[in-house]
Design an enzyme around this catalytic site. Sequence first.
Site, PDB file in Angstrom:
ATOM      1  N   VAL A 145      -5.796 -22.026  74.818  1.00  0.00           N
ATOM      2  CA  VAL A 145      -7.245 -21.887  74.590  1.00  0.00           C
ATOM      3  C   VAL A 145      -7.830 -21.127  75.772  1.00  0.00           C
ATOM      4  CG1 VAL A 145      -9.418 -23.110  74.171  1.00  0.00           C
ATOM      5  CG2 VAL A 145      -7.273 -24.240  73.607  1.00  0.00           C
ATOM      6  N   HIS A 146      -8.420 -19.979  75.545  1.00  0.00           N
ATOM      7  CA  HIS A 146      -9.034 -19.290  76.691  1.00  0.00           C
ATOM      8  C   HIS A 146     -10.316 -18.535  76.374  1.00  0.00           C
ATOM      9  CE1 HIS A 146      -7.341 -15.620  74.988  1.00  0.00           C
ATOM     10  NE2 HIS A 146      -8.160 -14.968  75.781  1.00  0.00           N
TER      11      HIS A 146
END
Length: 381
Positions: free
Chosen positions: A219-220
């Site tokens: 997740v970024h």
Amino acid sequence: MFRLISVIGARPQFIKAAALSRAIRNRYSDKIEDIIVHTGQHYDPGMSDVFFNEMEISKPRFSLEIGPGKHGEQTGRMLLKIEEVLMKEKPDAVLVYGDTNSTLAASLAASKIHIPVIHVEAGLRSFNKSMPEELNRILSDHVSTLLFAPTQTAVDNLKAEGITSTGDSRKAGKDSPLVFHCGDVMYDNHVYYSAISSDKTDIIKRYDLTAGGFHLLTVHRDTNTDDPVRLKSILSAILQLADSGEKFVFPVHPRTLKMLESSHNDELNSKVRGHKNIILIPPASFFEILELEKNCKMIFTDSGGVQKEAFFNKKPCIVLRAETEWKELVETGNVTLTDADSVRILDSFQEFSNRKDFSFPPLYGDGHAAEFICEKILSTL
Ligand code: UD1
């Protein structure tokens, strides 16, 4: 000798540049000079140096050390410094990849001083202009002279915006761009590196993992990390699955780490870190992520690159976004868009867990996109 400056700055660009550097080194070293400019958008060793070392990318001739900043500030500082380099070096063309602030800064700097821009990964669209990446890719495409589109969808997207090959198809010009459907340099890398990655890293052993015994989570995106409600919604689905015995490996991007560690996420952070079935690890190298992708059961991600790598590695993938630039992946049925919605994440997990009939048709070329790009650069510019 054709003097080609590639401007790269963020992790996915280092990876894409590896394919071009390899092709130039192996087949075009007497025709193309591979000059790398590193903007410094990503600067941690684990986000940058590791890729240059393990993927044999040409060493940057110029390191601009721009670092972090607000979008305008970061892009503006890059624009200034890239222009200086281009004025001094006077390359025959500037090559950019994808959709980051480094891409936009280099496209603008070069096109303003009449240096042809080559955009690799042209034509991708999420149709969501609140994403910085969407603005970056649209603007870069519109000032490019050679546009290398990885998929037919990307070619069609360009056409819909009026960008098609015009004039003499053998000669590209500022007002007569050429569009090529060339396949995906990321697939080139997959073919090349997946044959050797297991000898290059011990990540599976290091974290005591077994093939098919864990899921990969990344997740970024700022829309997911910087909005506490979305981040909580994603991670509560993961926590629920972890409670029921599913194991996750979670390489944490610096942006995500910062947000997890900020005070408003205290409770979430301690739950995720404290869970025996969630293994948080530093950002992975290319060999490491490849081994994790190869050996996992399912992939949960908001990354454009990782969702495609899931497909290359024949793994079902839950995309934590509302839309994707790789819509053909969704059409195959192996990738599903759940947004940051925990109910949809859990439903899709069940659906994929119960399904047996996955098929992975060839969508991204033949593993030689980089050679094709080199050929076209030499013949049309
Ligand atoms: C950028 C790209 C995104 C790409 C992603 C891959 C833009 C607008 N976004 O997002 O398209 O998918 O890279 O990772 O260009 N940071 C570090 N160390 C680093 C790099 C970043 O601590 O080595 C920190 C920065 O200081 C900043 C945050 O992480 O606070 C975000 O970095 P930034 O480069 O702005 O964007 P990404 O989220 O990485």
